[in-house]
Design a protein around this motif. Structure first.
Motif, short mmCIF file in Angstrom:
data_model
loop_
_atom_site.label_atom_id
_atom_site.label_comp_id
_atom_site.label_asym_id
_atom_site.label_seq_id
_atom_site.Cartn_x
_atom_site.Cartn_y
_atom_site.Cartn_z
N TRP A 190 -20.42 0.82 13.96
CA TRP A 190 -19.30 1.41 13.24
C TRP A 190 -18.17 1.70 14.22
CZ3 TRP A 190 -17.66 1.86 8.47
CH2 TRP A 190 -18.57 1.88 7.39
N TYR A 191 -16.94 1.46 13.77
CA TYR A 191 -15.74 1.85 14.51
C TYR A 191 -14.91 2.74 13.59
CZ TYR A 191 -16.71 -1.76 18.00
OH TYR A 191 -17.30 -2.53 18.99
N VAL A 192 -14.47 3.88 14.11
CA VAL A 192 -13.57 4.77 13.36
C VAL A 192 -12.17 4.53 13.91
CG1 VAL A 192 -13.01 7.15 12.76
CG2 VAL A 192 -15.41 6.45 13.00
N ILE A 193 -11.39 3.75 13.17
CA ILE A 193 -10.06 3.35 13.62
C ILE A 193 -9.00 4.28 13.02
CG2 ILE A 193 -8.34 1.50 13.65
CD1 ILE A 193 -10.79 0.81 15.28
N PRO A 194 -8.22 4.98 13.85
CA PRO A 194 -7.14 5.81 13.31
C PRO A 194 -6.13 4.92 12.59
CG PRO A 194 -7.00 5.64 15.71
CD PRO A 194 -8.29 5.00 15.31
N ALA A 195 -5.83 5.26 11.33
CA ALA A 195 -5.12 4.30 10.47
C ALA A 195 -3.75 4.75 10.00
CB ALA A 195 -5.99 3.99 9.25
N GLU A 196 -3.25 5.86 10.51
CA GLU A 196 -1.96 6.33 10.01
C GLU A 196 -0.78 5.60 10.65
OE1 GLU A 196 -1.73 10.59 10.03
OE2 GLU A 196 -3.61 10.81 8.93
N GLU A 197 -0.92 5.16 11.89
CA GLU A 197 0.07 4.27 12.50
C GLU A 197 -0.40 2.85 12.17
OE1 GLU A 197 2.84 5.02 13.76
OE2 GLU A 197 2.70 7.12 14.35
N ARG A 198 0.14 2.30 11.11
CA ARG A 198 -0.44 1.07 10.57
C ARG A 198 -0.31 -0.12 11.52
NH1 ARG A 198 0.76 0.49 4.25
NH2 ARG A 198 2.95 0.79 4.81
N MET B 37 2.06 -10.08 30.05
CA MET B 37 0.83 -9.30 30.26
C MET B 37 0.27 -8.87 28.91
SD MET B 37 0.31 -5.86 32.54
CE MET B 37 -1.24 -5.00 32.54
N ALA B 38 -1.01 -9.14 28.68
CA ALA B 38 -1.63 -8.83 27.39
C ALA B 38 -1.75 -7.32 27.19
CB ALA B 38 -3.01 -9.47 27.30
N ILE B 39 -1.52 -6.89 25.96
CA ILE B 39 -1.69 -5.49 25.57
C ILE B 39 -3.10 -5.33 25.02
CG2 ILE B 39 -0.93 -3.70 23.97
CD1 ILE B 39 1.84 -4.97 24.04
N THR B 40 -3.84 -4.39 25.56
CA THR B 40 -5.24 -4.21 25.16
C THR B 40 -5.46 -2.81 24.61
OG1 THR B 40 -5.95 -5.76 26.88
CG2 THR B 40 -7.63 -4.32 25.92
N VAL B 41 -6.06 -2.74 23.45
CA VAL B 41 -6.45 -1.47 22.85
C VAL B 41 -7.83 -1.09 23.38
CG1 VAL B 41 -7.05 -0.31 20.69
CG2 VAL B 41 -5.09 -1.86 20.77
N ASP B 42 -8.02 0.16 23.73
CA ASP B 42 -9.32 0.65 24.20
C ASP B 42 -10.21 0.91 22.98
OD1 ASP B 42 -11.49 1.75 25.42
OD2 ASP B 42 -10.47 3.56 26.14
N LEU B 43 -10.92 -0.12 22.54
CA LEU B 43 -11.73 -0.02 21.33
C LEU B 43 -12.97 0.84 21.51
CD1 LEU B 43 -11.49 -3.76 20.23
CD2 LEU B 43 -10.37 -1.82 19.13
N GLU B 44 -13.43 0.99 22.75
CA GLU B 44 -14.64 1.78 22.98
C GLU B 44 -14.45 3.24 22.56
OE1 GLU B 44 -17.91 1.02 23.99
OE2 GLU B 44 -17.07 -0.85 23.26
N ARG B 45 -13.21 3.70 22.58
CA ARG B 45 -12.94 5.07 22.14
C ARG B 45 -13.27 5.27 20.66
NH1 ARG B 45 -6.96 6.85 23.47
NH2 ARG B 45 -7.69 8.57 22.13
N GLY C 55 -0.31 5.19 23.86
CA GLY C 55 0.86 4.99 24.70
C GLY C 55 1.69 3.77 24.36
N LEU C 56 1.28 3.02 23.34
CA LEU C 56 2.02 1.83 22.94
C LEU C 56 3.14 2.19 21.97
CD1 LEU C 56 -1.03 -0.54 22.33
CD2 LEU C 56 0.36 -0.33 24.40
N LYS C 57 4.08 1.28 21.82
CA LYS C 57 5.18 1.48 20.89
C LYS C 57 5.27 0.31 19.93
CE LYS C 57 8.00 4.24 24.08
NZ LYS C 57 9.32 4.35 24.77
N ASP C 58 5.72 0.60 18.74
CA ASP C 58 5.88 -0.44 17.72
C ASP C 58 7.13 -1.25 18.06
OD1 ASP C 58 5.80 -2.01 15.50
OD2 ASP C 58 6.37 -0.43 14.09
N ASN C 59 6.93 -2.30 18.85
CA ASN C 59 8.07 -3.11 19.29
C ASN C 59 7.69 -4.58 19.32
OD1 ASN C 59 6.44 -3.40 21.58
ND2 ASN C 59 7.55 -1.83 22.74
N LYS C 60 8.61 -5.41 19.80
CA LYS C 60 8.39 -6.86 19.79
C LYS C 60 7.18 -7.25 20.65
CE LYS C 60 10.66 -11.31 20.51
NZ LYS C 60 9.50 -11.89 21.24
N GLU C 61 6.96 -6.54 21.75
CA GLU C 61 5.83 -6.86 22.60
C GLU C 61 4.51 -6.68 21.85
OE1 GLU C 61 4.26 -5.87 27.14
OE2 GLU C 61 5.69 -4.54 26.15
#
Length: 275
Positions: free
Chosen positions: A229-237, A1-9, A30-36
């Motif tokens: 313009w998109y303001v992307i939170p960048a601290e969780e790289r 199942m594809a993981i989708t980021v809600d970019l509209e936020r 809600g995602l985790k830095d893992n193999k998926e």
């Protein structure tokens, strides 16, 4: 199942009031830095490789990705992670530092326009024409009335590029003042990173609030339907990379580049007949 980021936020709608202090700098949705997540990122990059080849083969349109951030915001690492595996023949990366004497002798958009990607290319700007309403505004390097006119100049410039076949997506890598401080400290702890630290960065840091106000005005006044313009939170790289890879992929998919039809009849050249 594809993981989708809600970019509209993260997209700034035209004319939207922007308060960067109210926008988080560390988000995971809600995602985790893992193999998926790693696999999903790899899927985006593989799709980008195919889309880039189609764009290059089609050679009738281009894509411009603008990256802006405060010092230590992650522009270099974003470019490396998201675009580093694409065919370098079809990607052009430009970094805009202090204008040279020759560049300063022209209007402020002259050096930018020269680096806009041509048909078939993806262009990535590490800093951009927005420096004219960020750095030059805060440091008062140009008269206030001229700075005020530049928002209109920029919108007209981006409309011109769009009309001529360049799709534009603009990304602010959003970090906090505390995060920037830790990144500076990391650079000073590692001799191999000393070259990335400049004592003048501390003077810029001291005017953090002024820069945030300048960013907010640029985001509000220059986010348009054709050049958002998109303001992307960048601290969780890892999340930053995932979000931007998805954003660039979706942008190219909307463009829908196609391989050009052959200028010969393939039926006349069955592979088995070649000697």
């Amino acid at each position: 199942m594809a993981i989708t980021v809600d970019l509209e936020r993260f997209r700034i709608r035209p004319g939207e009031s922007v308060s960067l202090a109210d926008r988080p700098t560390a988000v995971t949705q809600g995602l985790k830095d893992n193999k998926e997540v790693d696999d999903q990122f790899d899927d985006h990059v593989e799709a980008l490789q195919d889309l880039q080849e189609q764009l290059y083969a089609e050679s009738s349109r281009s894509l411009l990705v603008v990256l802006q951030a405060m010092d230590a915001g992650g522009k270099d690492s974003t470019i490396e992670k998201v675009f580093g595996r694409l065919n370098p023949q079809g990607v052009r990366v430009w970094s805009f530092k202090v204008p040279s004497k020759k560049e300063a002798a022209h209007d402020y958009l002259w050096r930018i326009h020269r680096r806009v990607p041509g048909d078939g290319y993806i262009g990535v700007f590490n800093r951009s024409h927005y420096e004219s309403v960020l750095v030059e505004r805060v440091k008062e390097l140009a008269p206030t009335d001229l700075i005020e006119k530049r928002y209109g100049h920029i919108n007209a410039f981006e409309q011109l590029l769009t009309d001529e076949g360049t799709t534009i997506v603009k990304i602010m890598l959003h970090i906090s003042k505390d995060y920037q401080l830790e990144r500076f400290r990391r650079r000073l702890r590692k001799p191999s990173k000393h070259w990335k630290f400049n004592p003048s960065d501390l003077k810029t840091r001291a005017r953090w609030d002024d820069y945030m106000a300048a960013f907010e005005d640029a985001l509000r006044r220059c986010s348009t339907e054709h050049a958002p313009w998109y303001v992307i939170p960048a601290e969780e790289r890892w999340f930053r990379n995932l979000a931007i890879a998805q954003l660039v992929r979706e942008t190219l998919e909307r463009m829908g580049p196609q391989y050009p039809p052959p200028e010969f009849d393939p039926a006349e050249y069955p592979p088995e007949s070649l000697v």
